[in-house]
Design an enzyme around this catalytic site. Structure first.
Site, short mmCIF file in Angstrom:
data_model
loop_
_atom_site.label_atom_id
_atom_site.label_comp_id
_atom_site.label_asym_id
_atom_site.label_seq_id
_atom_site.Cartn_x
_atom_site.Cartn_y
_atom_site.Cartn_z
N GLY A 233 0.82 -1.20 0.00
CA GLY A 233 0.00 0.00 0.00
C GLY A 233 0.86 1.25 0.00
N GLY A 234 0.39 2.26 0.71
CA GLY A 234 1.12 3.53 0.77
C GLY A 234 2.49 3.40 1.40
N GLY A 468 24.78 9.56 -30.56
CA GLY A 468 24.41 10.34 -29.39
C GLY A 468 24.82 9.70 -28.08
N ALA A 469 24.97 8.36 -28.09
CA ALA A 469 25.39 7.67 -26.87
C ALA A 469 26.81 8.08 -26.47
CB ALA A 469 25.32 6.17 -27.07
#
Length: 569
Positions: A233-234, A468-469
């Site tokens: 849960g939270g 771009g790497a």
């Protein structure tokens, strides 16, 4: 009850009632501790099942202060006993240690100083007034690991399932705030069923207070979460906001909604382990950074890991004695990288020959294996290592690798840990799944993290750095301090064959490929442009890096004045 003065009777009656609810025998406890005789204890046995203890023989009245001391002793015993022997036995039967046993293994012997040992909840609804145990399901305080200060909290599943109440949260907040004030890491041992339902909004408010403190402590002191039981849960969001998450296999799990809810909503049937177990989170989701077989291994690894971290962003990391010398030359590094760019190799073998021997501690070794992240040491000092691994996906950058490395770079930068990058990357992984899932946005996270980092940055290109790497992997253009290439490195927009097929459509591809390879498939042009500082002998890589890191210890890079940057989350 025979030794109690009339003034103390109401207090002790409540305590006796609490012991009875937990299946304990107050009459036997009193006799065992010498508070009453065995005969007097025997006389109370007939009145044990719900009757008042008025049948015991009268003894000499006890002074109120002495009565309080006895009461305090019992309260301390209750705090140490947690949920009682039966629930402790159940915990052990699952292969789990108790909250206090875990702290005994995590911290140096005799170093633990406990906070709020006797703190209890204040709830009265749904029978909670009759369920009060000192400590309220969490053990908090500070201690040391290898002589270095650390703050801890350890949730106790034997006490109301380790559920978080208003006061439970207050205890955790106290150690987190104190850690931030004095500058020491926080380690949280999570083993909790979640919010205490009986307290409603007060429990939810407690979680929110803890979440806020996680954020306020981020980048100030290291935060480590050990998931050693349920975390659902939270409750999952506090560990998710800490720096590192370790899980114990088969006994821990994390999920926002459990298997029953999943089945109700989606009609899927899934086990707790498959949905949120340690293997799931260390291989698929990336929520957890490491997993270990049992509580003992988890705690031992945490002690080892702790020695790589500074106490806070204001302090230097520890310096560990090492027999590994700076000028160690590794001739084998000249032959470990295959000349054929299409042949894979394990980048960890390269890393281990450069850093101090046996010092590499990998982070997330089982997730996004195409990139290696971990801590190591150079001359006994901690460095953060990021490296493409050609053994997996040819070392391509994909979404998972980008996110994994970006988070790690940002941690290193926050705590002033130098970054050492080894590059062998053919580019970003192509494919519709990658594009549709946001490789542009996620790849930008790693680019942003490297560009933003102001710590010392040393980069070594071992073989290829394409497209771009090349830019993303801590290039000179992103304020890299020292960038090196090995002689076999290739730095180009793309591989020779692909480039020639685009440039010379219909031409002599084989001839032009040889020409392109001669001109671009080597690091000379990059060196001529100053984009690499030197083309070095692989065998001397360690020497160069050690010298550079020593020089960069006094690095001071002024930053642009602004509120904060906007990383492409």
């Amino acid at each position: 009850q025979s030794f109690i003065t009339p003034l103390a009777k109401p207090i002790m009656a409540a305590l006796w009632s609490n012991l009875a609810r937990r299946g304990l025998r107050p009459d036997a406890m009193a006799a065992r501790r010498g508070w009453v005789s065995s005969a007097a204890a025997t006389q109370t046995t007939g009145a044990w099942n719900g009757a008042a203890f008025s049948t015991a023989p009268a003894l000499a009245p006890m002074h109120p202060k002495d009565a309080f001391r006895k009461r305090l002793e019992v309260e301390n015993e209750l705090a140490l006993d947690g949920g009682g022997a039966r629930r402790v036995a159940v915990q052990h039967s699952k292969g789990k240690l108790t909250a206090r046993e875990r702290l005994d293994l995590l911290l140096d012997p005799g170093s633990f100083r406990e906070y709020d040992k006797l703190k209890t909840h204040r709830a009265t609804e749904f029978g909670m007034a009759d369920s009060i145990i000192p400590g309220d399901g969490v053990v908090t305080g500070h201690g040391t690991i290898h002589g270095r200060r650390v703050f801890v909290f350890s949730q106790d599943f034997t006490v109301m399932g380790g559920s978080l109440s208003e006061t439970h949260a207050q205890k955790i907040l106290k150690v987190m705030e104190k850690a931030t004030q004095v500058g020491a890491p926080v380690i949280g041992l999570n083993d909790s069923g979640g919010a205490r339902i009986q307290e409603g909004i007060d429990a939810l408010a407690g979680y929110a207070d803890v979440f806020l403190q996680n954020v306020l402590s981020s980048g100030v002191v290291p935060q480590i979460s050990l998931i050693m039981g349920p975390c659902a849960g939270g409750a999952v969001y506090s560990p998710a906001m800490t720096d590192f998450v370790f899980m114990t296999r088969r006994t821990s799990y994390m999920f926002v909604t459990g298997p029953d809810v999943v089945k109700t909503v989606t009609n899927e049937e899934v086990t707790q382990e498959a949905l949120g177990g340690a293997d799931t989170h260390t291989t698929l989701s990336g929520v957890a950074h490491r997993s270990f077989e049992n509580d003992i291994e988890t705690l031992r690894a945490t002690r080892e890991f702790f020695d790589y971290l500074p106490l806070s962003w204001k302090t230097d990391g520890p310096v560990v004695q090492t027999e590994d010398v700076r000028d160690r030359v590794e001739p084998s590094l000249r032959h470990l990288v295959p000349d054929d760019a299409n042949v894979g190799y394990d980048m960890c073998s390269i890393i281990n020959k450069v850093v101090d021997r046996n010092s590499l501690f990998e982070i997330m070794p089982n997730a996004a294996k195409n990139i290696v992240t971990g801590f190591a040491r150079m001359e006994g000092r901690t460095v953060a290592v990021i490296a493409n691994n050609p053994l997996h996906l040819a070392g391509c950058l994909d979404i998972d690798a980008s996110v994994k490395a970006a988070r790690f770079v940002r941690f290193a930068n926050a705590f002033n840990i130098p970054i050492l990058t080894f590059v062998d990357v053919p580019g970003f992984l192509p494919g519709t799944d990658q594009e549709h899932d946001g490789i542009i946005r996620h790849g930008a996270k790693l680019l942003f993290a490297y560009a933003e980092a102001t710590v010392p940055k040393v980069t070594v290109i071992t073989r290829k750095a394409y497209g771009g790497a090349y830019d993303v992997m801590s290039s000179k253009h992103l304020r890299g301090d020292f960038n090196y290439a090995w002689p076999a490195a290739e730095i180009a927009v793309m591989g020779a064959k692909g480039a020639v097929e685009i440039i010379f459509r219909g031409g002599d591809v084989e001839k032009e490929t040889l020409n392109y390879t001669e001109k671009f498939a080597n690091p000379l042009l990059a060196a001529q442009r100053g984009f690499v500082d030197d083309i070095i002998d692989p065998a001397e890589t360690r020497v160069r890096i050690c010298e550079d890191l020593e020089l960069l210890r006094s690095k001071d890079l002024g930053e642009v004045s602004r509120k904060h940057s906007n990383v492409p989350l």
